[in-house]
Design an enzyme around this catalytic site. Structure first.
Site, PDB file in Angstrom:
ATOM      1  N   GLU A 186      -1.972   0.935  10.669  1.00 28.26           N
ATOM      2  CA  GLU A 186      -0.943   0.161  11.230  1.00 28.26           C
ATOM      3  C   GLU A 186       0.604   1.046  10.583  1.00 28.26           C
ATOM      4  OE1 GLU A 186       1.475  -3.994  11.637  1.00 28.26           O
ATOM      5  OE2 GLU A 186      -0.856  -4.134  11.226  1.00 28.26           O
ATOM      6  N   THR A 187       0.482   1.415   9.468  1.00 27.58           N
ATOM      7  CA  THR A 187       1.715   2.113   8.879  1.00 27.58           C
ATOM      8  C   THR A 187       1.856   3.280   9.697  1.00 27.58           C
ATOM      9  OG1 THR A 187       1.144   1.306   6.477  1.00 27.58           O
ATOM     10  CG2 THR A 187       2.300   3.365   6.859  1.00 27.58           C
TER      11      THR A 187
END
Length: 135
Positions: free
Chosen positions: A56-57
């Site tokens: 997700e980062t």
């Protein structure tokens, strides 16, 4: 910055806590790595949630680059499949765009171990919005 935070204080983030290092970042490709040590589950394997945080980062960073100045990217859907366990070393994630639109960006994120073997595959969709006033 909060009311109690001095201007010279940096806010600690999840990236800091998990020791995620971004080594390349653009709308077309984001690369980052994370140590396995400190990010494991009770069986000694890399925690699946840690892989999800890395995915997700990286997808969010790419989406933010695509969104541009004055806009933000917020994750709205994350799917991840774990293919193999990792016990040591680092994992590296590479995020590449699947679709870059005006209001939505989607990225594929491939996570590999130190030997280059795929250990997880993810897809992240981010909504692109105008930056809220005062942020």
């Amino acid at each position: 910055m909060t009311d109690t935070q001095r201007p010279d204080q940096r806010i600690a983030t999840l990236l800091d806590r998990m020791e995620i290092e971004i080594t390349e970042a653009s709308a077309d490709r984001v690369v980052g790595r994370m140590p396995v040590a400190g990010n494991i589950q009770p069986y000694g394997l890399l925690h699946g949630g840690a892989s999800a945080v890395l995915a997700e980062t990286l997808g969010s960073v790419g989406s933010a680059h695509h969104a541009g100045e004055g806009r933000i990217a917020v994750g709205v859907d994350l799917n991840i499949t774990h293919h193999r366990g990792v016990r040591e070393g680092h994992v590296t994630g590479v995020a590449t765009p699947l679709s870059l639109g005006r209001s939505v960006a989607a990225y594929e994120i491939v996570i590999t171990d130190d030997s280059g073997k795929r250990c997880a595959s993810a897809r992240l969709t981010c909504q692109l919005r105008d930056r809220p006033p005062g942020s």
